[in-house]
Design a protein around this motif. Structure first.
Motif, PDB file in Angstrom:
ATOM      1  N   LEU A  30      -0.702  61.095  51.284  1.00 30.97           N
ATOM      2  CA  LEU A  30       0.051  60.104  50.515  1.00 30.97           C
ATOM      3  C   LEU A  30      -0.786  58.856  50.254  1.00 30.97           C
ATOM      4  N   ASN A  31      -1.662  58.518  51.186  1.00 31.62           N
ATOM      5  CA  ASN A  31      -2.543  57.374  50.970  1.00 31.62           C
ATOM      6  C   ASN A  31      -3.513  57.629  49.818  1.00 31.62           C
ATOM      7  N   LYS A  32      -3.852  58.904  49.602  1.00 38.54           N
ATOM      8  CA  LYS A  32      -4.820  59.273  48.569  1.00 38.54           C
ATOM      9  C   LYS A  32      -4.172  59.585  47.222  1.00 38.54           C
ATOM     10  N   LEU A  33      -2.844  59.722  47.207  1.00 31.88           N
ATOM     11  CA  LEU A  33      -2.178  60.261  46.025  1.00 31.88           C
ATOM     12  C   LEU A  33      -2.408  59.408  44.788  1.00 31.88           C
ATOM     13  N   LYS A  34      -2.311  58.097  44.913  1.00 29.40           N
ATOM     14  CA  LYS A  34      -2.464  57.242  43.721  1.00 29.40           C
ATOM     15  C   LYS A  34      -3.855  57.373  43.120  1.00 29.40           C
ATOM     16  N   SER A  35      -4.888  57.282  43.944  1.00 27.81           N
ATOM     17  CA  SER A  35      -6.238  57.372  43.384  1.00 27.81           C
ATOM     18  C   SER A  35      -6.501  58.758  42.810  1.00 27.81           C
ATOM     19  N   TYR A  36      -5.966  59.790  43.466  1.00 31.65           N
ATOM     20  CA  TYR A  36      -6.139  61.159  42.982  1.00 31.65           C
ATOM     21  C   TYR A  36      -5.514  61.319  41.599  1.00 31.65           C
ATOM     22  N   MET A  37      -4.301  60.829  41.432  1.00 35.60           N
ATOM     23  CA  MET A  37      -3.627  60.984  40.147  1.00 35.60           C
ATOM     24  C   MET A  37      -4.184  60.042  39.089  1.00 35.60           C
ATOM     25  N   ASP A  38      -4.663  58.877  39.499  1.00 38.25           N
ATOM     26  CA  ASP A  38      -5.261  57.955  38.533  1.00 38.25           C
ATOM     27  C   ASP A  38      -6.555  58.517  37.948  1.00 38.25           C
ATOM     28  N   LYS A  39      -7.251  59.344  38.727  1.00 41.58           N
ATOM     29  CA  LYS A  39      -8.515  59.917  38.266  1.00 41.58           C
ATOM     30  C   LYS A  39      -8.329  61.231  37.500  1.00 41.58           C
ATOM     31  N   ALA A  40      -7.128  61.780  37.546  1.00 43.44           N
ATOM     32  CA  ALA A  40      -6.876  63.068  36.900  1.00 43.44           C
ATOM     33  C   ALA A  40      -6.936  62.945  35.378  1.00 43.44           C
ATOM     34  N   SER A  41      -7.182  64.069  34.718  1.00 35.69           N
ATOM     35  CA  SER A  41      -7.179  64.115  33.258  1.00 35.69           C
ATOM     36  C   SER A  41      -5.790  64.525  32.766  1.00 35.69           C
ATOM     37  N   TYR A  42      -5.333  63.866  31.729  1.00 34.02           N
ATOM     38  CA  TYR A  42      -4.018  64.140  31.172  1.00 34.02           C
ATOM     39  C   TYR A  42      -4.161  64.429  29.680  1.00 34.02           C
ATOM     40  N   PRO A  43      -3.532  65.501  29.207  1.00 33.63           N
ATOM     41  CA  PRO A  43      -3.613  65.809  27.780  1.00 33.63           C
ATOM     42  C   PRO A  43      -2.870  64.758  26.959  1.00 33.63           C
ATOM     43  N   GLU A  44      -3.320  64.579  25.743  1.00 29.62           N
ATOM     44  CA  GLU A  44      -2.682  63.595  24.861  1.00 29.62           C
ATOM     45  C   GLU A  44      -1.305  64.091  24.436  1.00 29.62           C
ATOM     46  N   LEU A  45      -0.307  63.225  24.574  1.00 31.97           N
ATOM     47  CA  LEU A  45       1.030  63.554  24.108  1.00 31.97           C
ATOM     48  C   LEU A  45       1.109  63.350  22.596  1.00 31.97           C
ATOM     49  N   ASP A  46       1.865  64.180  21.944  1.00 26.63           N
ATOM     50  CA  ASP A  46       2.050  64.071  20.494  1.00 26.63           C
ATOM     51  C   ASP A  46       3.148  63.047  20.243  1.00 26.63           C
ATOM     52  N   ARG A  47       2.743  61.832  19.894  1.00 28.73           N
ATOM     53  CA  ARG A  47       3.717  60.754  19.728  1.00 28.73           C
ATOM     54  C   ARG A  47       4.563  60.896  18.465  1.00 28.73           C
ATOM     55  N   ALA A  48       4.176  61.764  17.563  1.00 27.82           N
ATOM     56  CA  ALA A  48       5.045  62.034  16.415  1.00 27.82           C
ATOM     57  C   ALA A  48       6.299  62.780  16.853  1.00 27.82           C
ATOM     58  N   LEU A  49       6.181  63.579  17.920  1.00 28.59           N
ATOM     59  CA  LEU A  49       7.311  64.346  18.425  1.00 28.59           C
ATOM     60  C   LEU A  49       7.914  63.740  19.691  1.00 28.59           C
ATOM     61  N   ILE A  50       7.086  63.030  20.463  1.00 25.30           N
ATOM     62  CA  ILE A  50       7.525  62.489  21.757  1.00 25.30           C
ATOM     63  C   ILE A  50       7.278  60.990  21.744  1.00 25.30           C
TER      64      ILE A  50
END
Length: 266
Positions: free
Chosen positions: A29-49
């Motif tokens: 849990l101490n590592k969770l924020k840094s782990y998720m902050d460094k993760a890659s996230y696909p671009e959301l389609d803002r025309a639909l979302i």
């Protein structure tokens, strides 16, 4: 007995690197924020979302592309068993994820695996990672830094923040999880609450075998080992750890600290 190896089988968990051999289990849990902050996230389609607004139509995610559901047939079967289906002219779109109209996605750091179902009324805040074949049910509230493995249920009217679900973990109905970890195949009965903040100030300590361990955390909910479960309307005190295959009975409040494997708490 307070490390991840004693509580979980991590061999098939995609995010096993959160857990370091020999460290106390709550260090993940101490590592969770840094782990998720460094993760890659696909671009959301803002025309639909649109950011922070309810979807006006159901959206399909398939092969990295977001598509309107218009003209597609959706078969709403059990996503956790791989039975959610999206059909185009009789052909199944393999691995398609369905985000139903009325769901709300806030922020840009949200990732979905294959075959995920997000039901109407769910609110998902960044960052969140949802693995393959999960269900995010109606009125689920994911407050950020939520990480779920495969085939998990993030249930109806369930609030989750800064928590980890290993594969096949389920919190199906009216639960609260803050700063918590559910092991593989752990299951929460309806109305389970994981308290994560003491009523007095200071860090949370774990009692085990006559010793007291300072977690260094002001907020720590519950950590359930593989195959553990809770009954309906049960409560855990801040800093509760269940070994594998524990059972907390309905309407019972468990004491904080470590409960050995196969404990029956009533």
């Amino acid at each position: 007995m307070l490390d991840a190896a004693s509580l979980f089988d991590l061999s098939e968990f995609e995010h096993a690197s959160l857990f370091t051999e020999g460290d106390f289990v709550w260090s993940a849990l101490n590592k969770l924020k840094s782990y998720m902050d460094k993760a890659s996230y696909p671009e959301l389609d803002r025309a639909l979302i649109e950011n922070g607004k309810p979807l006006t139509e159901t959206v399909i995610l398939h092969n990295g592309r977001y598509l309107p559901a218009t003209g597609l047939e959706i078969i709403f079967d059990d996503a956790t068993k791989g039975k959610l289906s999206v059909m185009r002219e009789g052909t199944r779109l393999e691995g398609a994820t369905v985000i139903m109209a009325g769901a709300i996605l806030m922020g840009d750091r949200i990732a979905f695996g294959k075959g995920v179902l997000v039901e109407s009324g769910a609110m998902i805040k960044s960052p969140t990672i949802i693995g393959d074949c999960c269900e995010v049910r109606q009125a689920a509230y994911l407050r950020g830094y939520c990480l779920a493995g495969k085939r998990c249920v993030l249930g109806h009217a369930t609030e989750i923040k800064h928590s980890i679900f290993l594969n096949d973990a389920k919190a199906g109905h009216f639960a609260y999880l803050g700063d918590s970890i559910l092991g593989t195949n752990a299951n929460l009965g309806a109305g389970t609450k994981f308290a994560n903040l003491k009523m007095v100030s200071g860090n949370i300590y774990i009692q085990h075998e006559g010793k007291e361990y300072d977690t260094g955390r002001r907020k720590l909910g519950a950590i359930l080992g593989d195959d553990s479960q809770t009954g309906c309307n049960s409560v855990t005190n801040p800093g509760t750890i269940f070994g594998k295959r524990c059972m907390l009975m309905p309407n019972v409040t468990s004491r904080a600290g470590f409960h050995r494997a196969k404990s029956f708490i009533r």
